[in-house]
Scaffold this motif. Structure first.
Motif, mmCIF file in Angstrom:
data_model
loop_
_atom_site.group_PDB
_atom_site.id
_atom_site.type_symbol
_atom_site.label_atom_id
_atom_site.label_comp_id
_atom_site.label_asym_id
_atom_site.label_seq_id
_atom_site.Cartn_x
_atom_site.Cartn_y
_atom_site.Cartn_z
ATOM 1 N N GLU A 2 1.831 5.523 -6.323
ATOM 2 C CA GLU A 2 1.458 4.163 -6.711
ATOM 3 C C GLU A 2 0.071 4.136 -7.335
ATOM 4 O O GLU A 2 -0.139 3.531 -8.358
ATOM 5 C CB GLU A 2 1.449 3.242 -5.494
ATOM 6 N N GLU A 54 12.585 2.788 -6.282
ATOM 7 C CA GLU A 54 12.126 3.246 -4.978
ATOM 8 C C GLU A 54 12.018 2.110 -3.972
ATOM 9 O O GLU A 54 11.895 2.337 -2.788
ATOM 10 C CB GLU A 54 10.765 3.936 -5.108
ATOM 11 N N GLY A 69 7.121 5.828 5.030
ATOM 12 C CA GLY A 69 7.159 6.111 3.601
ATOM 13 C C GLY A 69 5.838 5.786 2.939
ATOM 14 O O GLY A 69 4.769 6.007 3.495
ATOM 15 N N GLU A 70 5.925 5.223 1.748
ATOM 16 C CA GLU A 70 4.740 4.908 0.950
ATOM 17 C C GLU A 70 3.883 3.827 1.627
ATOM 18 O O GLU A 70 4.361 3.093 2.485
ATOM 19 C CB GLU A 70 5.174 4.394 -0.420
ATOM 20 N N HIS A 71 2.630 3.724 1.172
ATOM 21 C CA HIS A 71 1.708 2.734 1.726
ATOM 22 C C HIS A 71 2.307 1.336 1.717
ATOM 23 O O HIS A 71 2.206 0.602 2.698
ATOM 24 C CB HIS A 71 0.395 2.705 0.927
ATOM 25 N N ARG A 72 2.917 0.970 0.625
ATOM 26 C CA ARG A 72 3.427 -0.401 0.490
ATOM 27 C C ARG A 72 4.575 -0.698 1.448
ATOM 28 O O ARG A 72 4.881 -1.846 1.709
ATOM 29 C CB ARG A 72 3.850 -0.679 -0.950
ATOM 30 N N LYS A 73 5.219 0.334 1.957
ATOM 31 C CA LYS A 73 6.339 0.140 2.885
ATOM 32 C C LYS A 73 5.890 0.120 4.344
ATOM 33 O O LYS A 73 6.603 -0.392 5.196
ATOM 34 C CB LYS A 73 7.378 1.250 2.694
#
Length: 160
Positions: A2, A54, A69-73
């Motif tokens: 991201e 994603e 998972g990713e930061h946003r999740k």
């Protein structure tokens, strides 16, 4: 992943901002010349489709259950991305962050004592406008727009 995209946007914003030639100056351009600038623009090389694919979170409840998972999740204020399209702007497509929750996820539950809010930044884009004297030609003018890039958890504002 991201942050790489955000960093690329920031770097290209600075390049556009410092280059008057990138905006075409005050010269009127044909539609073909505008299209050529779009094709050679570094913006066109950004692939937002992977970023959008994603995103498998559809709700705040989904995010509260997964939290991996990713930061946003796995953020206290998770977010997803939507594609903002404008045919008279370069870049034509920009990924905008959208908060999934009104409140924040605390201990895997939504807590409405807090607020999820968008984190925004300014982005320099080029806006295509018609030339006054030559209506079949265009000028590219620099424009600042506000772009939501993520979400964060904050205490609500209380009126005194």
């Amino acid at each position: 992943m991201e942050w790489t995209g955000v960093q690329m946007i920031s770097i290209w914003s600075l390049l556009i901002q410092t280059s008057s030639a990138a905006a075409g100056g005050s010269r009127c351009l044909s539609q073909d010349e505008v299209n050529q600038r779009v094709k050679t623009s570094p913006w066109e090389k950004l692939n937002y489709q992977n970023l959008l694919k994603e995103t498998n979170l559809s709700s705040c409840a989904d995010a509260a259950k997964q939290m991996r998972g990713e930061h946003r999740k796995r953020a206290l204020s998770p977010w997803t991305y939507s594609l903002n399209e404008d045919q008279d702007r370069i870049p034509r497509q920009i990924a905008f962050a959208q908060c999934l929750c009104d409140g924040c996820i605390i201990n895997q539950e939504v807590n409405l004592s807090y607020n999820s809010v968008q984190v925004k930044t300014w982005l320099v884009v080029l806006r295509k406008t018609r030339c006054e004297d030559e209506t079949d030609k265009y000028k590219l003018k620099k424009e600042l727009i506000m772009v939501p890039v993520g979400c964060t958890c904050v205490l609500p504002n209380f009126k005194k």
